[in-house]
Design an enzyme around this catalytic site. Sequence first.
Site, mmCIF file in Angstrom:
data_model
loop_
_atom_site.group_PDB
_atom_site.id
_atom_site.type_symbol
_atom_site.label_atom_id
_atom_site.label_comp_id
_atom_site.label_asym_id
_atom_site.label_seq_id
_atom_site.Cartn_x
_atom_site.Cartn_y
_atom_site.Cartn_z
ATOM 1 N N LYS A 35 2.243 -7.700 5.873
ATOM 2 C CA LYS A 35 2.812 -8.894 6.519
ATOM 3 C C LYS A 35 3.018 -8.757 8.136
ATOM 4 O O LYS A 35 3.085 -9.671 8.860
ATOM 5 C CB LYS A 35 4.318 -9.021 5.923
ATOM 6 C CG LYS A 35 4.483 -9.775 4.748
ATOM 7 C CD LYS A 35 5.471 -10.316 3.941
ATOM 8 C CE LYS A 35 5.527 -10.824 2.626
ATOM 9 N NZ LYS A 35 6.601 -11.230 2.009
ATOM 10 N N LYS B 81 -5.348 -11.527 -2.589
ATOM 11 C CA LYS B 81 -4.218 -12.060 -3.450
ATOM 12 C C LYS B 81 -3.948 -13.657 -3.044
ATOM 13 O O LYS B 81 -4.206 -14.177 -1.847
ATOM 14 C CB LYS B 81 -2.966 -11.343 -3.006
ATOM 15 C CG LYS B 81 -1.649 -11.549 -4.244
ATOM 16 C CD LYS B 81 -0.633 -10.667 -3.575
ATOM 17 C CE LYS B 81 0.018 -11.275 -2.497
ATOM 18 N NZ LYS B 81 1.545 -10.754 -2.156
ATOM 19 N N LYS C 119 1.046 -17.966 -0.453
ATOM 20 C CA LYS C 119 1.391 -19.108 0.230
ATOM 21 C C LYS C 119 1.180 -19.352 1.586
ATOM 22 O O LYS C 119 0.767 -20.122 2.384
ATOM 23 C CB LYS C 119 2.851 -19.064 0.368
ATOM 24 C CG LYS C 119 3.643 -19.145 -1.061
ATOM 25 C CD LYS C 119 4.996 -18.718 -0.880
ATOM 26 C CE LYS C 119 5.720 -18.626 -2.160
ATOM 27 N NZ LYS C 119 7.231 -18.084 -1.903
HETATM 28 P P1 TYM Z 1 7.565 -13.899 -3.379
HETATM 29 O O1 TYM Z 1 8.344 -15.050 -3.123
HETATM 30 O O2 TYM Z 1 6.459 -13.605 -2.532
HETATM 31 O O3 TYM Z 1 6.945 -14.145 -4.849
HETATM 32 C C1 TYM Z 1 7.643 -14.613 -5.922
HETATM 33 C C2 TYM Z 1 7.001 -14.176 -7.488
HETATM 34 O O4 TYM Z 1 5.711 -14.499 -7.410
HETATM 35 C C3 TYM Z 1 4.802 -13.158 -7.655
HETATM 36 N N1 TYM Z 1 3.635 -13.615 -6.930
HETATM 37 C C4 TYM Z 1 2.323 -13.417 -7.557
HETATM 38 N N2 TYM Z 1 2.158 -12.934 -8.984
HETATM 39 C C5 TYM Z 1 0.718 -12.728 -9.383
HETATM 40 N N3 TYM Z 1 -0.197 -13.360 -8.317
HETATM 41 C C6 TYM Z 1 -0.100 -13.636 -7.178
HETATM 42 N N4 TYM Z 1 -0.977 -14.009 -6.205
HETATM 43 C C7 TYM Z 1 1.600 -13.616 -6.714
HETATM 44 N N5 TYM Z 1 2.033 -14.035 -5.556
HETATM 45 C C8 TYM Z 1 3.347 -13.786 -5.752
HETATM 46 C C9 TYM Z 1 5.731 -12.221 -6.931
HETATM 47 O O5 TYM Z 1 5.176 -10.802 -7.484
HETATM 48 C C10 TYM Z 1 7.080 -12.496 -7.293
HETATM 49 O O6 TYM Z 1 7.428 -12.061 -8.622
HETATM 50 N N6 TYM Z 1 10.261 -9.902 -2.774
HETATM 51 C C11 TYM Z 1 10.086 -10.960 -3.639
HETATM 52 C C12 TYM Z 1 11.352 -11.896 -4.022
HETATM 53 C C13 TYM Z 1 12.492 -11.175 -4.485
HETATM 54 C C14 TYM Z 1 12.828 -10.654 -5.507
HETATM 55 C C15 TYM Z 1 14.262 -10.032 -5.313
HETATM 56 C C16 TYM Z 1 12.210 -10.570 -6.725
HETATM 57 C C17 TYM Z 1 13.755 -10.959 -3.422
HETATM 58 N N7 TYM Z 1 14.559 -10.195 -4.279
HETATM 59 C C18 TYM Z 1 14.681 -9.299 -6.599
HETATM 60 C C19 TYM Z 1 12.933 -9.601 -7.762
HETATM 61 C C20 TYM Z 1 14.006 -9.147 -7.652
HETATM 62 C C21 TYM Z 1 9.128 -11.881 -3.088
HETATM 63 O O7 TYM Z 1 8.920 -11.896 -1.797
HETATM 64 O O8 TYM Z 1 8.453 -12.644 -3.919
#
Ligand code: TYM
Length: 342
Positions: free
Chosen positions: A121, A205, A208
């Site tokens: 990032k 991957k 967004k």
């Molecule tokens: P974020 O917002 O980037 O993504 C949300 C969830 O979607 C999953 N994900 C994917 N899974 C499969 N293939 C993909 N291409 C893909 N892109 C995203 C992510 O693995 C995630 O589960 N740090 C986290 C948010 C967070 C969080 C937490 C999660 C903050 N606090 C506590 C669990 C527990 C994040 O940025 O996810």
Amino acid sequence: MTDAPTHKPLVFSGMQPTNTLHLGNYLGALKNWVRIQDTMDCIYCVVDLHAITQDAGYRHPGDLFQSTREVAAAYIASGVDPARSLLFNQSQVPEHAELAWIFNCVARLGWLDRMTQFKEKSGKHKERSSVGLYTYPLLMAADILAYKATHVPVGEDQRQHLELARDVAQKFNNDFEVPDYFPQPEPVITGAATRVMSLRDGTKKMSKSDESDFSRINLTDGADTIAQKIRKARTDAEPLPDSAEGLEGRAEAANLINIYAALADEPRDRVIGSFAGQQFSGFKNALADLAVARLTPIAAEMRRLLADPAEIDRILRRGAERARAIAAPIVADVKRVVGFVA
Ligand code: TYM
């Protein structure tokens, strides 16, 4: 042999309100969140404090809260039930940020230096990244541990962050001599599509932030857009293989098969068997039909929910009150353990 679990099973997970959610978010996480509600208590958060770690164009504060509403609507439209599961936005429960500060002092710099997502990032300009982006995994650890949550359903890309959360929990327990105080939260990474790849490049991957909208399927895309994106998805010149081994070295083909299996809730081998030897054109038509059937009802339900923002706001407020009732006594206890009060 492991000891009998001493912590009550509790699920916590979250997503950032940055841009529209996509198929990776849905298949990697959201779909599993919905299922797990049947067997465990769940807390689902819209992580708006995480969203400001990167400049995602929130020049106007109203944009951020509108994104929070949209993500909450996507959770509910996908099947998260606010009557059973807790749903709220992170900034409304101050204990997350408070515990994150304590974890900033527990974790070591070297641990954060290893985080691959920060490297991705921050890109070439690490020195221009926010400090928040760097310490982001510690806020994530605080999200989970403020509730002593034991299970965290996420996509594969979050595995390293969860390992860090486990290390933080362990070090806190050791440093303050409170064995088993925090649980070791377990990653729940399941399904056929734990890492959904870009439709334009099978080595990247689905994300967004990809410039090309054709790289992803958004949860808000209409039927024609979904079908068009799938028809234009990159593939190779070979027909579909007749075994899983035949997908080796064919990242784009493997990605589409995984997406099909996850959307259809079918084992991957059965999907491979059904399309063995066929050309991609036929398979893509079948995949487009399936994706449209599964995703357009979610988009329609999101539109319906977003037409009544006051109701979403009410759900978020109520969720935050209930979340706070769980997190506040735990964080008050942590403060006692650390020694801030007698
Ligand atoms: P974020 O917002 O980037 O993504 C949300 C969830 O979607 C999953 N994900 C994917 N899974 C499969 N293939 C993909 N291409 C893909 N892109 C995203 C992510 O693995 C995630 O589960 N740090 C986290 C948010 C967070 C969080 C937490 C999660 C903050 N606090 C506590 C669990 C527990 C994040 O940025 O996810």
